[in-house]
Scaffold this motif. Structure first.
Motif, PDB file in Angstrom:
ATOM      1  N   MET A  85       0.828  -1.200   0.000  1.00  0.00           N
ATOM      2  CA  MET A  85       0.000   0.000   0.000  1.00  0.00           C
ATOM      3  C   MET A  85       0.867   1.257   0.000  1.00  0.00           C
ATOM      4  SD  MET A  85      -3.136  -1.130   0.042  1.00  0.00           S
ATOM      5  CE  MET A  85      -4.265   0.057   0.781  1.00  0.00           C
ATOM      6  N   PRO A  86       0.359   2.366  -0.563  1.00  0.00           N
ATOM      7  CA  PRO A  86       1.114   3.626  -0.523  1.00  0.00           C
ATOM      8  C   PRO A  86       1.392   4.049   0.919  1.00  0.00           C
ATOM      9  CG  PRO A  86      -0.721   3.772  -2.066  1.00  0.00           C
ATOM     10  CD  PRO A  86      -0.909   2.497  -1.303  1.00  0.00           C
ATOM     11  N   SER A  87       2.541   4.640   1.144  1.00  0.00           N
ATOM     12  CA  SER A  87       2.913   5.060   2.500  1.00  0.00           C
ATOM     13  C   SER A  87       2.233   6.355   2.912  1.00  0.00           C
ATOM     14  CB  SER A  87       4.433   5.232   2.586  1.00  0.00           C
ATOM     15  OG  SER A  87       4.877   6.212   1.649  1.00  0.00           O
ATOM     16  N   ASP A  88       1.663   7.075   1.945  1.00  0.00           N
ATOM     17  CA  ASP A  88       1.083   8.386   2.246  1.00  0.00           C
ATOM     18  C   ASP A  88      -0.446   8.369   2.237  1.00  0.00           C
ATOM     19  OD1 ASP A  88       0.832   7.945  -0.442  1.00  0.00           O
ATOM     20  OD2 ASP A  88       1.494   9.950  -1.070  1.00  0.00           O
ATOM     21  N   LEU A  89      -1.050   7.216   2.528  1.00  0.00           N
ATOM     22  CA  LEU A  89      -2.512   7.173   2.606  1.00  0.00           C
ATOM     23  C   LEU A  89      -3.008   8.160   3.653  1.00  0.00           C
ATOM     24  CD1 LEU A  89      -3.319   3.338   2.484  1.00  0.00           C
ATOM     25  CD2 LEU A  89      -3.780   5.031   0.705  1.00  0.00           C
ATOM     26  N   ALA A  90      -4.028   8.921   3.305  1.00  0.00           N
ATOM     27  CA  ALA A  90      -4.568   9.936   4.213  1.00  0.00           C
ATOM     28  C   ALA A  90      -5.988   9.566   4.613  1.00  0.00           C
ATOM     29  CB  ALA A  90      -4.551  11.308   3.540  1.00  0.00           C
ATOM     30  N   THR A  91      -6.259   9.587   5.910  1.00  0.00           N
ATOM     31  CA  THR A  91      -7.610   9.288   6.375  1.00  0.00           C
ATOM     32  C   THR A  91      -8.587  10.334   5.859  1.00  0.00           C
ATOM     33  OG1 THR A  91      -7.177  10.479   8.429  1.00  0.00           O
ATOM     34  CG2 THR A  91      -6.818   8.097   8.445  1.00  0.00           C
ATOM     35  N   ASN A  92      -9.845   9.913   5.740  1.00  0.00           N
ATOM     36  CA  ASN A  92     -10.931  10.757   5.225  1.00  0.00           C
ATOM     37  C   ASN A  92     -10.710  11.168   3.769  1.00  0.00           C
ATOM     38  OD1 ASN A  92     -12.417  10.794   7.707  1.00  0.00           O
ATOM     39  ND2 ASN A  92     -10.929  12.281   8.494  1.00  0.00           N
ATOM     40  N   THR A  93      -9.839  10.436   3.083  1.00  0.00           N
ATOM     41  CA  THR A  93      -9.602  10.658   1.656  1.00  0.00           C
ATOM     42  C   THR A  93     -10.133   9.454   0.892  1.00  0.00           C
ATOM     43  OG1 THR A  93      -7.624  11.968   2.122  1.00  0.00           O
ATOM     44  CG2 THR A  93      -7.842  11.074  -0.104  1.00  0.00           C
ATOM     45  N   THR A  94     -10.724   9.711  -0.260  1.00  0.00           N
ATOM     46  CA  THR A  94     -11.325   8.638  -1.051  1.00  0.00           C
ATOM     47  C   THR A  94     -10.331   8.115  -2.083  1.00  0.00           C
ATOM     48  OG1 THR A  94     -13.527   9.595  -0.748  1.00  0.00           O
ATOM     49  CG2 THR A  94     -13.255   8.025  -2.551  1.00  0.00           C
ATOM     50  N   TYR A  95     -10.241   6.784  -2.148  1.00  0.00           N
ATOM     51  CA  TYR A  95      -9.319   6.124  -3.071  1.00  0.00           C
ATOM     52  C   TYR A  95     -10.065   5.089  -3.916  1.00  0.00           C
ATOM     53  CZ  TYR A  95      -5.558   8.006  -0.138  1.00  0.00           C
ATOM     54  OH  TYR A  95      -4.712   8.846   0.553  1.00  0.00           O
ATOM     55  N   THR A  96      -9.491   4.813  -5.072  1.00  0.00           N
ATOM     56  CA  THR A  96      -9.927   3.680  -5.880  1.00  0.00           C
ATOM     57  C   THR A  96      -8.887   2.579  -5.709  1.00  0.00           C
ATOM     58  OG1 THR A  96     -11.095   5.060  -7.482  1.00  0.00           O
ATOM     59  CG2 THR A  96     -10.459   2.856  -8.197  1.00  0.00           C
ATOM     60  N   ILE A  97      -9.344   1.411  -5.274  1.00  0.00           N
ATOM     61  CA  ILE A  97      -8.449   0.309  -4.916  1.00  0.00           C
ATOM     62  C   ILE A  97      -8.819  -0.918  -5.733  1.00  0.00           C
ATOM     63  CG2 ILE A  97      -7.516  -1.037  -2.986  1.00  0.00           C
ATOM     64  CD1 ILE A  97      -9.862   1.523  -1.896  1.00  0.00           C
TER      65      ILE A  97
END
Length: 221
Positions: A185-197
């Motif tokens: 997983m990316p190291s810079d995942l930010a909470t309350n941010t929407t991602y496509t996985i």
């Protein structure tokens, strides 16, 4: 009359056995597609390895030392399992098309498996850099289930952080979808941010998404 009944009984027995490959021709290898293997497991209620072997082909979607996942061109998937050191699935990468021989069964953990540790089990590279099939797009409000096991799944969801076990959790329209903690997983995942996985649905104390490469996790547009 007794002779006729005996002949009929033998005929019925032969028909029953030939209709149930799990009871007949132990040691033979039967070529099957992934959907045919899953149907065989369900029909025969196979819950452990046996001498019945099948051969199938698929594209690797995730690989670790003793297990891997493959899908066919229609995104039907199954898990490969090798608890010994005979086969190391890290020799394969996503996009590798492989041929596999193993014993099919449904594990107590809720996994459709091909066990390659059984005598005659193999995993052989056919071709590299094969395009993966289109993933199943998980609608908002739905979670991961056994019906999606082994399939490539894509979703767009809000990142909520990690749980107490270190797994990544995403809010998919009010339903939590968990990404296996050892995924890349990316190291810079930010909470309350929407991602496509995108990942493959596997099982580790519940159904989780196994992500092979961080490039499969992108901020939603």
């Amino acid at each position: 009359m007794k002779k006729v009944l005996l002949v009929l009984s033998i005929a019925v027995l032969i028909l029953a056995l030939t209709g149930c490959p799990g009871w007949f021709n132990f040691g033979d290898v039967q070529k099957m597609t992934i959907p045919e293997i899953i149907e065989w497991i369900d029909t025969n209620e196979a819950t452990d390895v046996s001498e019945f072997l099948v051969e199938t082909e698929g594209i690797v979607t995730y690989a670790y030392s003793y297990y891997a996942y493959i899908v066919d061109a229609e995104n039907n998937g199954i898990m490969l399992r090798s608890d010994s050191s005979v086969i190391d699935f890290r020799d394969f990468n996503p996009g590798d098309k492989i041929s596999v021989v193993g014993s099919p069964y449904f594990s107590k953990y809720g996994e459709y498996r091909l066990d390659t540790d059984t005598p005659g089990g193999t995993a052989t590279l056919i071709e590299k850099n094969v395009a993966l099939p289109d993933p199943y797009v998980l609608p908002a409000g739905e979670g991961l289930t056994v019906g999606l096991f082994g399939k490539l799944v894509q979703l767009t969801a809000r990142y909520d952080g990690t749980d107490s076990y270190g797994h990544h959790t995403f809010n998919n329209g009010g339903v939590t979808v968990t990404v296996f903690k050892y995924s890349d997983m990316p190291s810079d995942l930010a909470t309350n941010t929407t991602y496509t996985i995108m990942g493959v649905v596997g099982q580790s104390y519940g159904y989780k998404l196994f992500v092979w490469d961080k490039s499969y996790v992108l901020p939603a547009e």
